[in-house]
Design a protein around this motif. Structure first.
Motif, PDB file in Angstrom:
ATOM      1  N   GLU A 165      55.506  36.651  37.964  1.00 28.89           N
ATOM      2  CA  GLU A 165      54.380  36.719  38.974  1.00 28.89           C
ATOM      3  C   GLU A 165      55.091  37.071  40.111  1.00 28.89           C
ATOM      4  O   GLU A 165      54.798  36.698  41.241  1.00 28.89           O
ATOM      5  CB  GLU A 165      53.715  35.901  38.372  1.00 28.89           C
ATOM      6  N   LEU A 166      56.148  36.106  39.970  1.00 26.22           N
ATOM      7  CA  LEU A 166      57.532  35.617  41.162  1.00 26.22           C
ATOM      8  C   LEU A 166      57.603  37.078  41.672  1.00 26.22           C
ATOM      9  O   LEU A 166      58.533  37.136  43.299  1.00 26.22           O
ATOM     10  CB  LEU A 166      58.109  34.751  41.451  1.00 26.22           C
ATOM     11  N   ALA A 167      58.303  37.731  41.215  1.00 19.69           N
ATOM     12  CA  ALA A 167      59.220  39.094  41.703  1.00 19.69           C
ATOM     13  C   ALA A 167      58.985  39.919  42.460  1.00 19.69           C
ATOM     14  O   ALA A 167      60.537  40.649  42.782  1.00 19.69           O
ATOM     15  CB  ALA A 167      59.215  40.496  39.796  1.00 19.69           C
ATOM     16  N   GLU A 168      57.461  40.088  42.849  1.00 20.67           N
ATOM     17  CA  GLU A 168      57.522  41.003  44.276  1.00 20.67           C
ATOM     18  C   GLU A 168      57.468  40.186  45.780  1.00 20.67           C
ATOM     19  O   GLU A 168      57.333  41.099  46.564  1.00 20.67           O
ATOM     20  CB  GLU A 168      56.168  42.063  43.797  1.00 20.67           C
ATOM     21  N   LYS A 169      57.063  38.435  45.359  1.00 16.78           N
ATOM     22  CA  LYS A 169      56.606  38.281  46.937  1.00 16.78           C
ATOM     23  C   LYS A 169      57.553  37.958  47.752  1.00 16.78           C
ATOM     24  O   LYS A 169      57.416  37.712  48.734  1.00 16.78           O
ATOM     25  CB  LYS A 169      56.607  36.745  45.775  1.00 16.78           C
ATOM     26  N   HIS A 170      59.318  38.250  47.446  1.00 19.48           N
ATOM     27  CA  HIS A 170      59.824  38.435  48.356  1.00 19.48           C
ATOM     28  C   HIS A 170      59.884  39.255  49.804  1.00 19.48           C
ATOM     29  O   HIS A 170      59.758  39.156  50.062  1.00 19.48           O
ATOM     30  CB  HIS A 170      61.562  37.783  48.307  1.00 19.48           C
ATOM     31  N   ARG A 171      58.958  40.322  48.977  1.00 22.66           N
ATOM     32  CA  ARG A 171      59.193  41.581  49.481  1.00 22.66           C
ATOM     33  C   ARG A 171      58.341  41.710  50.571  1.00 22.66           C
ATOM     34  O   ARG A 171      57.949  42.200  51.480  1.00 22.66           O
ATOM     35  CB  ARG A 171      59.168  43.071  48.695  1.00 22.66           C
ATOM     36  N   GLY A 172      56.810  40.332  50.090  1.00 21.49           N
ATOM     37  CA  GLY A 172      55.832  40.215  50.820  1.00 21.49           C
ATOM     38  C   GLY A 172      55.941  39.953  52.346  1.00 21.49           C
ATOM     39  O   GLY A 172      55.258  39.576  53.381  1.00 21.49           O
ATOM     40  N   VAL A 173      57.323  38.898  52.812  1.00 20.11           N
ATOM     41  CA  VAL A 173      58.091  38.277  53.127  1.00 20.11           C
ATOM     42  C   VAL A 173      58.166  39.658  54.736  1.00 20.11           C
ATOM     43  O   VAL A 173      58.976  39.972  54.821  1.00 20.11           O
ATOM     44  CB  VAL A 173      59.105  37.225  53.140  1.00 20.11           C
ATOM     45  N   LYS A 174      57.229  39.129  55.773  1.00 16.55           N
ATOM     46  CA  LYS A 174      57.922  39.749  56.762  1.00 16.55           C
ATOM     47  C   LYS A 174      58.953  40.550  57.379  1.00 16.55           C
ATOM     48  O   LYS A 174      59.441  39.353  57.888  1.00 16.55           O
ATOM     49  CB  LYS A 174      56.306  40.143  58.029  1.00 16.55           C
ATOM     50  N   LEU A 175      59.601  41.739  57.890  1.00 18.66           N
ATOM     51  CA  LEU A 175      60.561  41.839  58.658  1.00 18.66           C
ATOM     52  C   LEU A 175      60.401  42.031  59.912  1.00 18.66           C
ATOM     53  O   LEU A 175      58.745  41.592  60.411  1.00 18.66           O
ATOM     54  CB  LEU A 175      61.569  42.515  58.432  1.00 18.66           C
ATOM     55  N   TYR A 176      60.901  40.781  60.918  1.00 16.29           N
ATOM     56  CA  TYR A 176      61.035  41.078  62.781  1.00 16.29           C
ATOM     57  C   TYR A 176      61.538  42.220  62.711  1.00 16.29           C
ATOM     58  O   TYR A 176      62.074  43.097  62.875  1.00 16.29           O
ATOM     59  CB  TYR A 176      61.876  39.983  63.114  1.00 16.29           C
ATOM     60  N   ARG A 177      59.997  43.058  64.130  1.00 11.20           N
ATOM     61  CA  ARG A 177      60.061  44.226  64.670  1.00 11.20           C
ATOM     62  C   ARG A 177      60.085  43.645  65.886  1.00 11.20           C
ATOM     63  O   ARG A 177      59.960  45.132  66.522  1.00 11.20           O
ATOM     64  CB  ARG A 177      59.119  44.491  64.203  1.00 11.20           C
ATOM     65  N   GLY A 178      60.772  42.971  66.293  1.00 13.93           N
ATOM     66  CA  GLY A 178      60.199  42.546  67.965  1.00 13.93           C
ATOM     67  C   GLY A 178      61.610  42.598  68.881  1.00 13.93           C
ATOM     68  O   GLY A 178      62.639  43.636  68.063  1.00 13.93           O
ATOM     69  N   GLU A 179      61.676  41.900  69.845  1.00 15.48           N
ATOM     70  CA  GLU A 179      63.120  41.985  70.829  1.00 15.48           C
ATOM     71  C   GLU A 179      64.735  42.057  69.562  1.00 15.48           C
ATOM     72  O   GLU A 179      64.513  40.326  69.545  1.00 15.48           O
ATOM     73  CB  GLU A 179      62.599  41.541  71.863  1.00 15.48           C
ATOM     74  N   LYS A 180      65.278  42.236  69.808  1.00 18.03           N
ATOM     75  CA  LYS A 180      66.736  41.931  69.725  1.00 18.03           C
ATOM     76  C   LYS A 180      67.484  41.032  70.195  1.00 18.03           C
ATOM     77  O   LYS A 180      67.500  41.649  70.677  1.00 18.03           O
ATOM     78  CB  LYS A 180      67.289  43.021  68.499  1.00 18.03           C
ATOM     79  N   ASP A 181      68.468  40.393  69.121  1.00 19.39           N
ATOM     80  CA  ASP A 181      68.990  39.745  69.862  1.00 19.39           C
ATOM     81  C   ASP A 181      68.955  38.225  70.790  1.00 19.39           C
ATOM     82  O   ASP A 181      68.553  37.692  71.985  1.00 19.39           O
ATOM     83  CB  ASP A 181      70.520  39.689  70.761  1.00 19.39           C
ATOM     84  N   SER A 182      66.748  38.301  70.641  1.00 23.09           N
ATOM     85  CA  SER A 182      66.190  36.875  71.146  1.00 23.09           C
ATOM     86  C   SER A 182      65.943  35.806  71.107  1.00 23.09           C
ATOM     87  O   SER A 182      65.865  35.683  69.332  1.00 23.09           O
ATOM     88  CB  SER A 182      64.968  37.700  71.663  1.00 23.09           C
ATOM     89  N   LEU A 183      65.534  35.190  71.393  1.00 25.12           N
ATOM     90  CA  LEU A 183      65.082  33.166  70.625  1.00 25.12           C
ATOM     91  C   LEU A 183      63.674  34.291  69.861  1.00 25.12           C
ATOM     92  O   LEU A 183      63.673  33.188  68.516  1.00 25.12           O
ATOM     93  CB  LEU A 183      64.557  32.892  71.534  1.00 25.12           C
ATOM     94  N   ALA A 184      62.952  34.352  70.129  1.00 28.14           N
ATOM     95  CA  ALA A 184      62.294  35.255  69.449  1.00 28.14           C
ATOM     96  C   ALA A 184      62.282  35.373  68.025  1.00 28.14           C
ATOM     97  O   ALA A 184      62.183  35.416  67.286  1.00 28.14           O
ATOM     98  CB  ALA A 184      60.932  36.324  69.630  1.00 28.14           C
ATOM     99  N   GLU A 185      63.303  36.204  67.700  1.00 31.67           N
ATOM    100  CA  GLU A 185      63.976  36.963  66.455  1.00 31.67           C
ATOM    101  C   GLU A 185      64.469  35.532  65.842  1.00 31.67           C
ATOM    102  O   GLU A 185      64.542  35.497  64.863  1.00 31.67           O
ATOM    103  CB  GLU A 185      65.139  38.115  66.878  1.00 31.67           C
ATOM    104  N   LEU A 186      65.105  34.341  66.409  1.00 31.66           N
ATOM    105  CA  LEU A 186      65.902  33.956  65.753  1.00 31.66           C
ATOM    106  C   LEU A 186      64.808  32.555  65.375  1.00 31.66           C
ATOM    107  O   LEU A 186      64.866  32.202  64.192  1.00 31.66           O
ATOM    108  CB  LEU A 186      66.919  32.668  66.360  1.00 31.66           C
ATOM    109  N   LEU A 187      63.854  32.378  66.026  1.00 27.41           N
ATOM    110  CA  LEU A 187      62.943  32.098  65.383  1.00 27.41           C
ATOM    111  C   LEU A 187      61.998  32.749  64.322  1.00 27.41           C
ATOM    112  O   LEU A 187      61.466  31.841  63.253  1.00 27.41           O
ATOM    113  CB  LEU A 187      61.667  31.910  66.098  1.00 27.41           C
ATOM    114  N   ALA A 188      61.588  34.177  63.648  1.00 27.04           N
ATOM    115  CA  ALA A 188      61.683  34.617  63.377  1.00 27.04           C
ATOM    116  C   ALA A 188      62.130  34.758  61.462  1.00 27.04           C
ATOM    117  O   ALA A 188      61.400  35.078  60.447  1.00 27.04           O
ATOM    118  CB  ALA A 188      61.185  35.792  63.397  1.00 27.04           C
ATOM    119  N   LEU A 189      63.232  34.889  61.604  1.00 21.09           N
ATOM    120  CA  LEU A 189      64.419  34.969  60.771  1.00 21.09           C
ATOM    121  C   LEU A 189      64.478  33.263  59.995  1.00 21.09           C
ATOM    122  O   LEU A 189      64.776  33.676  58.979  1.00 21.09           O
ATOM    123  CB  LEU A 189      66.124  35.041  61.269  1.00 21.09           C
TER     124      LEU A 189
END
Length: 228
Positions: A165-189
């Motif tokens: 049941e856990l096998a696919e769950k990590h694929r549901g963790v959303k990737l960051y699509r915003g501004e690169k090299d920003s504080l927003a990216e750090l928070l998202a990561l």
């Protein structure tokens, strides 16, 4: 156990060690000052066969990278072997991410004469948004490498137990699509890393509850154990 500060080692030896660690190698290539700062908060540790490197439940501020040898990961109430750490891998990161005690015990594999670990005191990183010592670029580099490591470990589990049941769950963790090299990216990561760390901990606890048969953990037995 034998510990040495990085400053006590010949510089050439240090460079050879760093070459095996993607995070430190990348920092060295981009920012000498950050690289040197990290080294001043690091040490080299050698462990003997069967010696404990981390103990479940303990707390400390250290982040570890395995340079030589192999570690066995023991999880669950019975501390069953659920995984291995091999050279180049980071460990100790889950507890630092989640602000909890160590989630598993790690011992030097009995098949190894010794294990060599590169350790950095993570307190130098400070609070997530504080970039006064460890700057934004270095923190982004760390979390990008960490996410790669976490996703790789979860993909290994998924490949072994694709119907769990856990096998696919990590694929549901959303990737960051915003501004690169920003504080927003750090928070998202950081958020992604926390979510993946929780999933990895759930997998480890699931494996740890198994009653092993002949030293193996059959897929169906894992599924039944987790469902209980």
């Amino acid at each position: 156990m034998e510990q040495k500060l990085i400053s006590q080692l010949p510089r050439e030896a240090v460079e050879r060690l760093i070459a095996a660690l993607p995070f430190y190698k990348q920092v060295r290539q981009t920012d000498d000052w950050q690289y040197e700062l990290l080294l001043t908060h690091s040490r080299l540790i050698s462990y003997s066969t069967g010696e404990s490197v981390l103990s479940k439940g303990e707390t400390d501020s250290w982040l570890y990278f395995l340079l030589k040898g192999q570690l066995v990961v023991l999880a669950g109430d019975e501390e069953q072997a659920v995984n291995h750490v091999t050279p180049g891998e980071v460990f100790g990161d889950l507890a630092l991410l989640l602000g909890s005690g160590r989630t598993a015990t790690l011992n030097v594999d009995p098949s190894c004469r010794e294990a060599t670990v590169f350790a950095t005191d993570f307190t130098v990183f400070g609070e997530l948004e504080d970039c006064s010592r460890i700057n934004l670029a270095t923190k982004l580099c760390y979390y990008r490498n960490l996410l790669h490591s976490l996703r790789w470990k979860l993909e290994v589990y998924r490949g072994t137990y694709p119907d769990f049941e856990l096998a696919e769950k990590h694929r549901g963790v959303k990737l960051y699509r915003g501004e690169k090299d920003s504080l927003a990216e750090l928070l998202a990561l950081h958020q992604q890393a926390c979510e993946l760390a929780i999933l990895l901990g759930q997998w480890n606890q699931a494996f740890g509850r198994l009653s092993l048969l002949d030293g193996e953990a059959p897929s169906q037995q894992l599924l039944n154990a987790i469902g209980s």
